[in-house]
Design an enzyme around this catalytic site. Structure first.
Site, PDB file in Angstrom:
ATOM      1  N   LYS A  28       0.891  -1.174   0.000  1.00 18.07           N
ATOM      2  CA  LYS A  28       0.000   0.000   0.000  1.00 18.07           C
ATOM      3  C   LYS A  28       0.920   1.211   0.000  1.00 18.07           C
ATOM      4  O   LYS A  28       1.473   1.591   1.028  1.00 18.07           O
ATOM      5  CB  LYS A  28      -0.868  -0.027   1.262  1.00 18.07           C
ATOM      6  CG  LYS A  28      -2.221   0.667   1.132  1.00 18.07           C
ATOM      7  CD  LYS A  28      -2.172   2.135   0.783  1.00 18.07           C
ATOM      8  CE  LYS A  28      -1.901   3.012   1.983  1.00 18.07           C
ATOM      9  NZ  LYS A  28      -1.715   4.432   1.576  1.00 18.07           N
ATOM     10  N   GLU A  41       9.336   1.274  11.169  1.00 17.39           N
ATOM     11  CA  GLU A  41      10.381   2.292  10.930  1.00 17.39           C
ATOM     12  C   GLU A  41       9.672   3.631  11.051  1.00 17.39           C
ATOM     13  O   GLU A  41       8.960   4.038  10.128  1.00 17.39           O
ATOM     14  CB  GLU A  41      10.942   2.142   9.519  1.00 17.39           C
ATOM     15  CG  GLU A  41      11.601   0.809   9.229  1.00 17.39           C
ATOM     16  CD  GLU A  41      12.916   0.666   9.948  1.00 17.39           C
ATOM     17  OE1 GLU A  41      13.574   1.681  10.204  1.00 17.39           O
ATOM     18  OE2 GLU A  41      13.280  -0.470  10.278  1.00 17.39           O
TER      19      GLU A  41
HETATM   20  P1  NAD Z   1       2.029   8.323   7.800  1.00 17.49           P
HETATM   21  O1  NAD Z   1       2.221   7.491   9.013  1.00 17.49           O
HETATM   22  O2  NAD Z   1       0.964   9.343   7.790  1.00 17.49           O
HETATM   23  O3  NAD Z   1       1.718   7.398   6.547  1.00 17.49           O
HETATM   24  C1  NAD Z   1       2.571   6.326   6.183  1.00 17.49           C
HETATM   25  C2  NAD Z   1       1.768   5.292   5.439  1.00 17.49           C
HETATM   26  O4  NAD Z   1       0.790   4.748   6.324  1.00 17.49           O
HETATM   27  C3  NAD Z   1       0.986   5.844   4.246  1.00 17.49           C
HETATM   28  O5  NAD Z   1       0.996   4.889   3.204  1.00 17.49           O
HETATM   29  C4  NAD Z   1      -0.415   5.996   4.794  1.00 17.49           C
HETATM   30  O6  NAD Z   1      -1.418   5.923   3.819  1.00 17.49           O
HETATM   31  C5  NAD Z   1      -0.493   4.812   5.738  1.00 17.49           C
HETATM   32  N1  NAD Z   1      -1.476   4.936   6.814  1.00 17.49           N
HETATM   33  C6  NAD Z   1      -1.952   6.069   7.385  1.00 17.49           C
HETATM   34  N2  NAD Z   1      -2.868   5.747   8.341  1.00 17.49           N
HETATM   35  C7  NAD Z   1      -2.942   4.400   8.376  1.00 17.49           C
HETATM   36  C8  NAD Z   1      -3.663   3.468   9.181  1.00 17.49           C
HETATM   37  N3  NAD Z   1      -4.512   3.866  10.119  1.00 17.49           N
HETATM   38  N4  NAD Z   1      -3.468   2.151   8.961  1.00 17.49           N
HETATM   39  C9  NAD Z   1      -2.593   1.734   8.030  1.00 17.49           C
HETATM   40  N5  NAD Z   1      -1.878   2.559   7.236  1.00 17.49           N
HETATM   41  C10 NAD Z   1      -2.050   3.878   7.419  1.00 17.49           C
HETATM   42  O7  NAD Z   1       3.446   8.923   7.471  1.00 17.49           O
HETATM   43  P2  NAD Z   1       3.806   9.960   6.326  1.00 17.49           P
HETATM   44  O8  NAD Z   1       3.324  11.290   6.753  1.00 17.49           O
HETATM   45  O9  NAD Z   1       3.376   9.396   5.010  1.00 17.49           O
HETATM   46  O10 NAD Z   1       5.398   9.891   6.336  1.00 17.49           O
HETATM   47  C11 NAD Z   1       6.183  10.657   7.160  1.00 17.49           C
HETATM   48  C12 NAD Z   1       6.595   9.846   8.371  1.00 17.49           C
HETATM   49  O11 NAD Z   1       7.301   8.674   7.974  1.00 17.49           O
HETATM   50  C13 NAD Z   1       7.547  10.614   9.259  1.00 17.49           C
HETATM   51  O12 NAD Z   1       7.180  10.442  10.601  1.00 17.49           O
HETATM   52  C14 NAD Z   1       8.891   9.954   8.991  1.00 17.49           C
HETATM   53  O13 NAD Z   1       9.828  10.067  10.009  1.00 17.49           O
HETATM   54  C15 NAD Z   1       8.488   8.547   8.769  1.00 17.49           C
HETATM   55  N6  NAD Z   1       9.552   7.815   8.064  1.00 17.49           N
HETATM   56  C16 NAD Z   1      10.315   6.918   8.755  1.00 17.49           C
HETATM   57  C17 NAD Z   1      11.366   6.261   8.119  1.00 17.49           C
HETATM   58  C18 NAD Z   1      12.247   5.270   8.857  1.00 17.49           C
HETATM   59  O14 NAD Z   1      12.969   4.515   8.202  1.00 17.49           O
HETATM   60  N7  NAD Z   1      12.228   5.233  10.167  1.00 17.49           N
HETATM   61  C19 NAD Z   1      11.633   6.531   6.770  1.00 17.49           C
HETATM   62  C20 NAD Z   1      10.857   7.465   6.117  1.00 17.49           C
HETATM   63  C21 NAD Z   1       9.799   8.107   6.769  1.00 17.49           C
END
Ligand code: NAD
Length: 499
Positions: A197, A272
Site C-alpha cells: 500500500k 520504521e
Molecule cells: P504516515 O504514518 O501518515 O503514513 C505512512 C503510510 O501509512 C501511508 O501509506 C499511509 O497511507 C499509511 N497509513 C496512514 N494511516 C494508516 C492506518 N490507520 N493504517 C494503516 N496505514 C495507514 O506517514 P507519512 O506522513 O506518510 O510519512 C512521514 C513519516 O514517515 C515521518 O514520521 C517519517 O519520520 C516517517 N519515516 C520513517 C522512516 C524510517 O525509516 N524510520 C523513513 C521514512 C519516513
C-alpha cells in the site's frame, strides 16, 4: 513566484497515460480499477497528474488472496532463481532510472538529483544486496542436549529458516522508491509474497516497480499493489487475518494504529517510524566537513527524511562560525520545480505538510525563538518553505521535541560533553544521530552513549543496503537493510528427530 513544470519525457508521459487513468491496482498479475478513484498532484504546481484507484477492504481482500495463492510456488522457488529475478530487477531499475527519477520528482516534488543520484541507486543496491542474501539463507545443526536418548538410536536436531508468509508493506511519501525497495527486496529474497500500500501522495513509482518486477520474471500474485488512503486500504491491510507480517514505514502515530490493528491474528510487525535526530558538533570538528554536512543533513529532500539532522548541538567555541556557514548554505540553495535540473530544493509534498511546518515555526517565534534564516512559505502552489535555521530555543519547545519533517534546523549551543549527550538523548525518538569531531575518543564515547539506531561520525544520511537501519525508543523496532532485514522476513523452524 510561479513554478512551471518543464516538459516530461516520452517514457514518463506514456506511463501516465497507461497507469495514471484509474487502472493502477495490481492484483494477481492483472492491472485494474477500483470502485472509486483519487487524484495525485504535482506539489510544485498543484496540478493533477494522475487518477488512481481508491482501493479499500474489498481490494485488499483480493490482493491478500492473490499473495496467499502465490506463496507456495514462490516459497518453493530455488534461491538462485529468486536471486536472478532480484538482480534482473536491479538492472531494469538502472535501465529506466531517468524515467523513474522523473516520475518520483513529479509526484513527490524532490529535486531530480535526489532520486537520480541518491535514492534510486539506493533502491538498485537493495535488490543487488538481497539477491546475494537469497542464496545465503542458513539454518543450523545443533547437538541435542536432551538427556534421554532411545536405545540404539540417536537424536538429530536442526533448524531451518522459512519465509514469514504474506507481507503487507505500507510506506510513506518522502522517498517512495527506495523505502519500497527496502521492504520488497528482503521479503522477496526470503520467499515471502507481498501486498504493497503506497502512500496516497506518491503512488506512481510503486506502479512502475510493479511493471518492472513482472518484466524481471516475478510470477503473478507474488507482488500486488493496492493504492488508496491510509485509513481505508492501509487499515484494511494492517488488520487483515490473511497477512502474516506488516512491514511499516511512517509516522509514530500511525505506527501505534498498526500495532492495534495487527493484534487480531498476532501478525509480526516491524516499524520504521519518526525521528528527531541530533547532530553534535565538537569544538575540534573539521568545519569544512561539518558545515556542508550539517546543512545537507537537514536540507536534503527539504528535510523530509526520517533521519534528517533536525536538532543541532554545537559547542559555544565554534557556534558562530558553524551557524554562519550553515545559514549561508541555506541562503544559497536554489528552489524551484524539481524537474528543473538547476533546482536544489523542491516544494514540500503537500500544502498540508507546508502548513504544518509553518505552524511549528510560528509557534517557536511566538515562544521567543529567533529565526536566523528562512522561516517563510513562498511560491504560488503554497508548498515551498525556505530553508530555515532557528536559535534561542528551549528544550521544551515543540520545535525541539517533535518531528517537523521539513527544512527546519533548531540549533542550541553547549559547553560540556556529558551534558550534551544527556540533551541529545532527551527525546522520545531514537532513530539516528551524528557526531562531528576529530577526536577518536569523543567519537567512540558518543557512539556508545547516544540512544539511536544509527550513529554517524563526521557524516550523516549515509544509507547502505548492507547496514541495518531502524530505531530505538519511539522510532520503532525491527530493521530495514542488511542481514537483519532478511532475518525479519524469516521464521525459525526447529526439527528434532529420533533416527
Ligand atoms: P504516515 O504514518 O501518515 O503514513 C505512512 C503510510 O501509512 C501511508 O501509506 C499511509 O497511507 C499509511 N497509513 C496512514 N494511516 C494508516 C492506518 N490507520 N493504517 C494503516 N496505514 C495507514 O506517514 P507519512 O506522513 O506518510 O510519512 C512521514 C513519516 O514517515 C515521518 O514520521 C517519517 O519520520 C516517517 N519515516 C520513517 C522512516 C524510517 O525509516 N524510520 C523513513 C521514512 C519516513
Amino acid at each position: 513566484m510561479v513554478h512551471t513544470r518543464p516538459p516530461l519525457s516520452e517514457a514518463a508521459t506514456a506511463f501516465l497515460a497507461r497507469r495514471g487513468r484509474g487502472e493502477g491496482l495490481l492484483i494477481a498479475g492483472t492491472w485494474r480499477a477500483a470502485a472509486s478513484t483519487f487524484e495525485t498532484v504535482d506539489p510544485a504546481t498543484g496540478d493533477c497528474i494522475g487518477v488512481l484507484p481508491r482501493g479499500g477492504a474489498a481490494e485488499i481482500d483480493e490482493a491478500v488472496a492473490a499473495a496467499r495463492g502465490a506463496l507456495p510456488g514462490w516459497k518453493a522457488t530455488t534461491p538462485v532463481n529468486r536471486a536472478k529475478i532480484l538482480w534482473a530487477m536491479a538492472d531494469l531499475i538502472e535501465a529506466h532510472i531517468d524515467e523513474l527519477a522523473e516520475l518520483e520528482t513529479l509526484d513527490q516534488g524532490k529535486p531530480l538529483f535526489v532520486g537520480r543520484w541518491a535514492e534510486i541507486p539506493g533502491a538498485v543496491n537493495q535488490f543487488r544486496f538481497f539477491a546475494g542474501q537469497a542464496m545465503a539463507i542458513e539454518g543450523q545443526t545443533i547437538e541435542s542436549s536432551i538427556d534421554y536418548q532411545p536405545a540404539g538410536r540417536k537424536m538429530a536436531t536442526w533448524t531451518r529458516r522459512e519465509p514469514v508468509g504474506v507481507v503487507g508493506a505500507i510506506v510513506p511519501w518522502n522517498s517512495p522508491i527506495v523505502l519500497t525497495a527496502m521492504k520488497l527486496a528482503p521479503a522477496l529474497a526470503a520467499g515471502c509474497t507481498i501486498v504493497l500500500k503506497p502512500a496516497e501522495n506518491t503512488s506512481l513509482t510503486a506502479l512502475r516497480l510493479g511493471e518492472l518486477l513482472a518484466e524481471a520474471g516475478l510470477p503473478a500474485g507474488v507482488f500486488n499493489v493496492v493504492t488508496g488512503l491510509g485509513g481505508e486500504a492501509g487499515a484494511a491491510l494492517a488488520g487483515h487475518p490473511g497477512v502474516d507480517k506488516i512491514a511499516f514505514t511512517g509516522s509514530t502515530q500511525t505506527g501505534r494504529a498498526i500495532i492495534d490493528a495487527a493484534k487480531g491474528n498476532l501478525k509480526r510487525v516491524s516499524l520504521e517510524l519518526g525521528g528527531k535526530s541530533p547532530m553534535i558538533v565538537m569544538p575540534d570538528a573539521d568545519l569544512d566537513l561539518a558545515i556542508p554536512g550539517v546543512a545537507n543533513a537537514i536540507f536534503f529532500n527539504g528535510g523530509q527524511v526520517c533521519v534528517a539532522g533536525s536538532r543541532l548541538y554545537v559547542h559555544s567555541a565554534i557556534r558562530d562560525a558553524l551557524l554562519e556557514g550553515v545559514a549561508a548554505y541555506a541562503k544559497g540553495l536554489v528552489a524551484g520545480h524539481g524537474l528543473d535540473p538547476a533546482t536544489q530544493m523542491g516544494p514540500l509534498v503537500s500544502a498540508a505538510q507546508a502548513q504544518r511546518v509553518e505552524g511549528f515555526i510560528a509557534d517557536a517565534r511566538a515562544a521567543g525563538a529567533t529565526v536566523l534564516t528562512g522561516g517563510s512559505r513562498f511560491g504560488a502552489a503554497g508548498t515551498f518553505i525556505q530553508p530555515t535555521v532557528i536559535t534561542d530555543v528551549t528544550p521544551d519547545m515543540p520545535i525541539v521535541r517533535d518531528e517537523v519533517f521539513g527544512p527546519v534546523l533548531v540549533a542550541q549551543a553547549f559547553d560540556d560533553a556529558d551534558a550534551v549527550i544527556a540533551a541529545a538523548n532527551d527525546s522520545d525518538y531514537g532513530l539516528a544521530a551524528s557526531v562531528w569531531t576529530q577526536s577518536l575518543s569523543h567519537a567512540h564515547r558518543m557512539a556508545d552513549a547516544l540512544e539511536a539506531g544509527t550513529v554517524w561520525i563526521n557524516c550523516h544520511l549515509m544509507y547502505d543496503a548492507a547496514l541495518p537501519i531502524g530505531g530505538v525508543k519511539q522510532s520503532g523496532y525491527g530493521r530495514d537493510s542488511g542481514r537483519a532485514a532478511l532475518d525479519s522476513y524469516l521464521e525459525w523452524k526447529t526439527v528434532c528427530a529420533v533416527v
